[in-house]
Design an enzyme around this catalytic site. Structure first.
Site, mmCIF file in Angstrom:
data_model
loop_
_atom_site.group_PDB
_atom_site.id
_atom_site.type_symbol
_atom_site.label_atom_id
_atom_site.label_comp_id
_atom_site.label_asym_id
_atom_site.label_seq_id
_atom_site.Cartn_x
_atom_site.Cartn_y
_atom_site.Cartn_z
ATOM 1 N N GLY A 24 4.886 0.552 1.768
ATOM 2 C CA GLY A 24 6.092 1.056 2.425
ATOM 3 C C GLY A 24 7.152 1.482 1.419
ATOM 4 C CG ASP A 25 11.203 1.311 2.754
ATOM 5 O OD1 ASP A 25 10.415 0.650 3.450
ATOM 6 O OD2 ASP A 25 12.419 1.075 2.707
ATOM 7 C CB THR A 36 11.815 -5.773 4.398
ATOM 8 O OG1 THR A 36 10.566 -5.188 4.750
ATOM 9 C CG2 THR A 36 12.216 -5.328 3.001
ATOM 10 C CB THR A 90 14.938 -4.040 6.176
ATOM 11 O OG1 THR A 90 13.931 -4.629 7.009
ATOM 12 C CG2 THR A 90 16.271 -4.078 6.906
ATOM 13 N N GLY A 91 12.957 -1.657 7.380
ATOM 14 C CA GLY A 91 12.641 -0.884 8.582
ATOM 15 C C GLY A 91 11.305 -0.182 8.469
ATOM 16 N N GLY A 142 9.006 1.914 7.055
ATOM 17 C CA GLY A 142 9.017 2.409 5.698
ATOM 18 C C GLY A 142 8.698 3.877 5.525
#
Lengths: 132, 170
Positions: A31-32, A1, A52-53, A55
């Site tokens: 995702g987020d 991301t 980022t990660g 989500g």
């Protein structure tokens, strides 16, 4: 991301995030990143955040909005709020990171993983690129 | 300082042991180009929202990062891209989810912000909106790089699902 946050000379902030998600995602998983307040948020009253990660954890916490809200309502710094929210993320089992910039132009990053691809620059002449 | 920009290109199990020197050099070059593009806009008095869009567009074109070209593949080997953009001046926001043909999803999100009354568009409808707005369209193959195909095949060979490798390949 990938993502970016910025504060311009007029004092306005903005955030943007873009992603392919995770390898092997199915069933239309989202995702987020495109969920405003989870992975992306900007508010001139506080600052801007891009995440980022993992989500699903960022969605449940509402990470980006949470950081901005703590700045706006508790008076925390964006980086201080980032510390608290990433700690909460980790306590829930999530991992990842954020970049933040506040309305005054102070920026930084917080992450709980071994590395995060990141860079920053400012009108004061600062320029930094880091991974680990 | 009177302006500031920060960017990220992903986070996870990134260590000196798992990232080879060529990939590290490429990633650092990509980060540098993106942050410089945004910085140039800000230094010239441009807006924060133009700066973040410009920086992210470059990262989307760079195969070192999981967005646009170089994006992770779905279980079926396709690309489904997500993006968002938000303006702190008025909290105007635009986002897209599961788009498949737009070269720069962040710019599609910007069009959602500026040319629609909505905040989040998804799937085939978002693809259609992109075409209607005249955004640069590419074949799905443009997004795929061999490393992402290898990662997907490795995951499928193990019978795993995406959470087995979430932060390694996502």
């Amino acid at each position: 991301t990938v993502g970016a946050v910025a504060r311009d000379v007029a004092g306005h902030v903005a955030a943007a995030t873009s992603t392919g998600g995770v390898t092997g995602k199915r069933w239309g998983r989202i995702g987020d990143s495109p969920l405003i307040g989870a992975g992306t948020y900007a508010d001139d009253r506080a600052g801007a955040v891009s995440a980022t990660g993992a989500g699903e954890f960022f969605i449940r916490i509402g990470v980006a909005h949470e950081i901005a809200a703590r700045k706006r309502m508790l008076g925390e710094t964006m980086l201080g709020a980032g510390d608290a929210v990433i700690a909460e993320l980790g306590a829930m089992g999530g991992s990842g990171g954020v970049i933040v910039v506040d309305k005054e132009g102070e920026g930084g990053w917080r992450f709980n993983t071994p590395g995060m691809y990141r860079a920053m620059a400012s009108g004061g002449g600062r320029r930094r690129i880091a991974i680990f | 300082s009177d302006w500031t920009i920060l960017i990220h290109g992903g986070a996870g199990v990134i260590t000196r042991e798992t990232l080879d020197p060529a990939a590290e050099a490429g990633a650092r070059a990509g980060l540098g180009a993106a942050v410089d593009a945004g910085a140039a806009i800000l230094a010239a008095g441009g807006s924060a929202i133009d700066a973040v869009e410009a920086a992210v567009r470059l990262l989307e074109d760079d195969p070192h990062f999981n967005a646009g070209r170089g994006a992770a593949l779905t279980y079926d080997g396709a690309v489904e891209l997500d993006a968002a953009i938000m303006d702190g001046r008025d909290r105007a926001a635009g986002a897209v989810a599961g788009v498949t043909r737009t070269r720069h999803p962040v710019s599609l999100a910007r069009q959602v912000l500026g040319a629609s009354p909505h905040v989040l568009l998804g799937g085939a409808g978002a693809d259609a909106f992109a075409r209607e707005q005249g955004l640069d369209q590419v074949e799905p193959e443009w997004f795929e790089i061999p490393e992402r195909r290898r990662q997907l095949e490795a995951m499928r060979a193990r019978g795993g699902d995406h959470f087995d490798i979430d932060m390694k390949y996502g």
